[in-house]
Scaffold this motif. Structure first.
Motif, PDB file in Angstrom:
ATOM      1  N   GLY A 122       5.843   4.984   6.050  1.00  0.00           N
ATOM      2  CA  GLY A 122       6.047   4.927   4.607  1.00  0.00           C
ATOM      3  C   GLY A 122       5.488   6.120   3.868  1.00  0.00           C
ATOM      4  O   GLY A 122       6.181   6.779   3.091  1.00  0.00           O
ATOM      5  N   ILE A 123       4.215   6.431   4.119  1.00  0.00           N
ATOM      6  CA  ILE A 123       3.570   7.544   3.415  1.00  0.00           C
ATOM      7  C   ILE A 123       4.124   8.884   3.898  1.00  0.00           C
ATOM      8  O   ILE A 123       4.253   9.838   3.139  1.00  0.00           O
ATOM      9  N   GLY A 124       4.495   8.942   5.189  1.00  0.00           N
ATOM     10  CA  GLY A 124       5.069  10.165   5.744  1.00  0.00           C
ATOM     11  C   GLY A 124       6.514  10.391   5.347  1.00  0.00           C
ATOM     12  O   GLY A 124       7.100  11.420   5.683  1.00  0.00           O
ATOM     13  N   LYS A 125       7.102   9.397   4.635  1.00  0.00           N
ATOM     14  CA  LYS A 125       8.488   9.487   4.166  1.00  0.00           C
ATOM     15  C   LYS A 125       9.464   9.745   5.316  1.00  0.00           C
ATOM     16  O   LYS A 125      10.376  10.578   5.223  1.00  0.00           O
ATOM     17  N   ILE A 180      18.206   5.540   5.672  1.00  0.00           N
ATOM     18  CA  ILE A 180      17.089   4.623   5.422  1.00  0.00           C
ATOM     19  C   ILE A 180      15.811   5.445   5.441  1.00  0.00           C
ATOM     20  O   ILE A 180      15.506   6.110   6.434  1.00  0.00           O
ATOM     21  N   GLU A 181      15.084   5.433   4.357  1.00  0.00           N
ATOM     22  CA  GLU A 181      13.943   6.338   4.285  1.00  0.00           C
ATOM     23  C   GLU A 181      12.715   5.688   3.667  1.00  0.00           C
ATOM     24  O   GLU A 181      12.795   4.647   2.998  1.00  0.00           O
ATOM     25  N   GLY A 182      11.569   6.329   3.913  1.00  0.00           N
ATOM     26  CA  GLY A 182      10.319   5.960   3.265  1.00  0.00           C
ATOM     27  C   GLY A 182       9.956   4.505   3.395  1.00  0.00           C
ATOM     28  O   GLY A 182       9.899   3.932   4.491  1.00  0.00           O
ATOM     29  N   MET A 183       9.717   3.872   2.239  1.00  0.00           N
ATOM     30  CA  MET A 183       9.254   2.495   2.214  1.00  0.00           C
ATOM     31  C   MET A 183      10.277   1.539   2.814  1.00  0.00           C
ATOM     32  O   MET A 183       9.920   0.564   3.478  1.00  0.00           O
ATOM     33  N   ALA A 184      11.568   1.804   2.581  1.00  0.00           N
ATOM     34  CA  ALA A 184      12.604   0.927   3.125  1.00  0.00           C
ATOM     35  C   ALA A 184      12.552   0.919   4.644  1.00  0.00           C
ATOM     36  O   ALA A 184      12.631  -0.145   5.277  1.00  0.00           O
ATOM     37  N   LEU A 185      12.419   2.088   5.250  1.00  0.00           N
ATOM     38  CA  LEU A 185      12.327   2.175   6.704  1.00  0.00           C
ATOM     39  C   LEU A 185      11.042   1.526   7.198  1.00  0.00           C
ATOM     40  O   LEU A 185      11.041   0.783   8.191  1.00  0.00           O
ATOM     41  N   ALA A 186       9.935   1.786   6.500  1.00  0.00           N
ATOM     42  CA  ALA A 186       8.645   1.209   6.895  1.00  0.00           C
ATOM     43  C   ALA A 186       8.695  -0.312   6.849  1.00  0.00           C
ATOM     44  O   ALA A 186       8.212  -0.993   7.768  1.00  0.00           O
ATOM     45  N   MET A 201       0.825  -1.209   0.000  1.00  0.00           N
ATOM     46  CA  MET A 201       0.000   0.000   0.000  1.00  0.00           C
ATOM     47  C   MET A 201       0.860   1.260   0.000  1.00  0.00           C
ATOM     48  O   MET A 201       0.568   2.244  -0.692  1.00  0.00           O
ATOM     49  N   VAL A 202       1.960   1.229   0.758  1.00  0.00           N
ATOM     50  CA  VAL A 202       2.879   2.369   0.815  1.00  0.00           C
ATOM     51  C   VAL A 202       3.502   2.620  -0.556  1.00  0.00           C
ATOM     52  O   VAL A 202       3.679   3.774  -0.958  1.00  0.00           O
ATOM     53  N   ILE A 203       3.822   1.557  -1.289  1.00  0.00           N
ATOM     54  CA  ILE A 203       4.403   1.723  -2.622  1.00  0.00           C
ATOM     55  C   ILE A 203       3.463   2.540  -3.509  1.00  0.00           C
ATOM     56  O   ILE A 203       3.864   3.513  -4.153  1.00  0.00           O
ATOM     57  N   GLY A 204       2.189   2.133  -3.542  1.00  0.00           N
ATOM     58  CA  GLY A 204       1.226   2.832  -4.390  1.00  0.00           C
ATOM     59  C   GLY A 204       0.914   4.235  -3.919  1.00  0.00           C
ATOM     60  O   GLY A 204       0.941   5.194  -4.700  1.00  0.00           O
TER      61      GLY A 204
END
Length: 432
Positions: A388-391, A405-411, A135-138
């Motif tokens: 993820g969405i909050g980056k 480490i940021e965004g989706m990778a961190l999530a 979901m975060v990817i999209g």
């Protein structure tokens, strides 16, 4: 378990006559074409490199899996946001080596699965983690699609243009109509048809520049990156750490696709040739793609749909599609034509594609009956979505090594850790 009730028209090792082979291969090529071209278009990587990476990657996959699994590999959407961000802050050589490392990680996982089995990966990547990350990817890509549909300069978000919005809506509407109201091959390639109709509307509105097509040669050497000529390979551990967690998501996606292919074809490919071979083929394909400047590869749901509807499982058809993809990269006017597609056309189709990615993550939670009344599931899902969405990002140094480490990778990383450390049953609040 995998007894297919449909009789195949061409089974895995059956070869159609040449004319039929050519037509059927084109059908597979068209099914993946729109999405595979969209990834390099959005990230700024060469389209011709993506076509070659897709074609050669598929041939590598066929070789590694001993010609037993009819799967086509195309550009992965999971890496789009990270590649865009990485190319803004890192050298090209560092980005491509990090993507190469993601393919190498596939190889490591494949070797572990070969020796100790596959169950451990389902414990590390259960649906309660993978669903929210998808979901975060999209949702993380949503601003990219909307900005492309509205602005003349989508990066700077300047030049609000009503013509762009109209073209984007025509593209989106065409894609939706083809997906919902048509059957057969049209329903399988709605993205490609949407791009074509959107492109035609862009011509009518006068926002297409044909000069690159006029100046291009019919046959030309494709635009690919060559190590030490186009870029200097550089190992940046921080960037590698940022990209590797995404691989857990694509591996999970790969396994899901493999399950569907098992059902469609009626064989257990987890056993023969083995999931480790399938993952190894995907990893080697990604490693090759990264070397020439193409996005990482992954198995494609669109092509699995073609298998299911046509009942044509021939590995020769898949291989033919791969060879056609490679051939198109050498047609200069074709790749130039792709470069002239206006951003609102890609923006319009991206609105749907990125939304589908987000929805597929939600669908996974529903299909797997993840109970969000369970506090454990609710907490894992909530934290992944917000990070993820909050980056959100972590930026720190360990000695001389700088890590980001940021965004989706961190999530994804936090989600995996939470799933491993939180107890399976979270007690009720003391005041309840």
């Amino acid at each position: 378990m995998f007894n297919n009730k449909l009789t195949p028209i061409y089974d895995v090792h059956e070869r159609p006559a040449f004319t039929n082979l050519l037509l059927l291969s084109f059908q597979h090529l068209f099914a993946m074409f729109g999405a595979t071209v969209l990834v390099p278009y959005l990230t700024g990587l060469p389209v011709s490199a993506a076509l070659i990476g897709s074609g050669v990657g598929t041939l590598l996959y066929i070789f590694v899996t001993k010609g037993q699994i009819p799967a086509y590999l195309g550009s992965s959407f999971a890496f789009i946001a990270t590649i865009i961000a990485a190319l803004k802050g890192y050298e090209l050589g560092s980005v491509l080596i990090a993507l190469f490392a993601s393919g190498l990680f596939y190889v490591v996982i494949a070797m572990i699965i070969k020796f100790i089995g596959v169950q451990w990966i389902f414990k590390v990547l259960p649906p309660v983690v993978v669903g929210p990350v998808i979901m975060v990817i999209g949702l993380g890509l949503a601003p990219v699609a909307v900005n492309m549909a509205m602005y003349e300069d989508s990066n700077a978000m300047t030049g609000y243009n009503m013509t762009y919005i109209i073209v984007a809506m025509i593209t989106l509407l065409t894609t939706l109509i083809c997906s919902v109201y048509f059957k057969g091959i049209v329903r399988l390639i709605p993205v490609l048809i949407g791009i074509i109709v959107g492109y035609m509307s862009a011509i009518i509105f006068g926002i297409v520049d044909f000069d690159p097509v006029i100046q291009a040669k019919w046959f030309d050497w494709p635009d690919i990156y060559v190590p030490f000529l186009s870029y200097t390979p550089t190992i940046d551990l921080g960037l590698i750490v940022m990209i590797i967690p995404i691989t857990f998501v694509t591996i999970s996606e790969h396994i899901g696709h493999q399950m569907v292919i098992n059902q469609v074809v009626g064989r257990d490919f987890f056993v023969k040739p083995g999931l480790h071979r399938s993952l190894l083929g995907d990893g080697l394909a990604t490693m090759f793609a990264s070397i020439i400047g193409a996005p990482p590869n992954t198995t494609y749901g669109e092509n699995i749909g073609v298998l299911a509807i046509t009942r044509i499982f021939s590995i020769f058809v898949i291989g033919g599609a791969a060879i056609l993809a490679i051939s198109l990269a050498f047609i200069g006017k074709f790749t130039a034509l792709i470069s002239t597609i206006p951003t609102p056309v890609m923006g319009g189709v991206s609105i749907l594609l990125f939304g589908i990615i987000a929805s597929s993550g939600l669908k996974m939670l529903v299909d797997e009956r993840i109970d969000l009344n369970d506090k454990r599931n609710l907490m894992i899902t909530s934290v992944i979505l917000v990070l993820g969405i909050g980056k959100a990002y972590l930026d720190f140094s360990l000695g001389e090594i700088h890590l980001n480490i940021e965004g989706m990778a961190l999530a994804a990383t936090v989600g995996i850790v939470m799933n491993l450390i939180l107890p399976k049953t979270v007690g009720e609040d003391s005041n309840e």
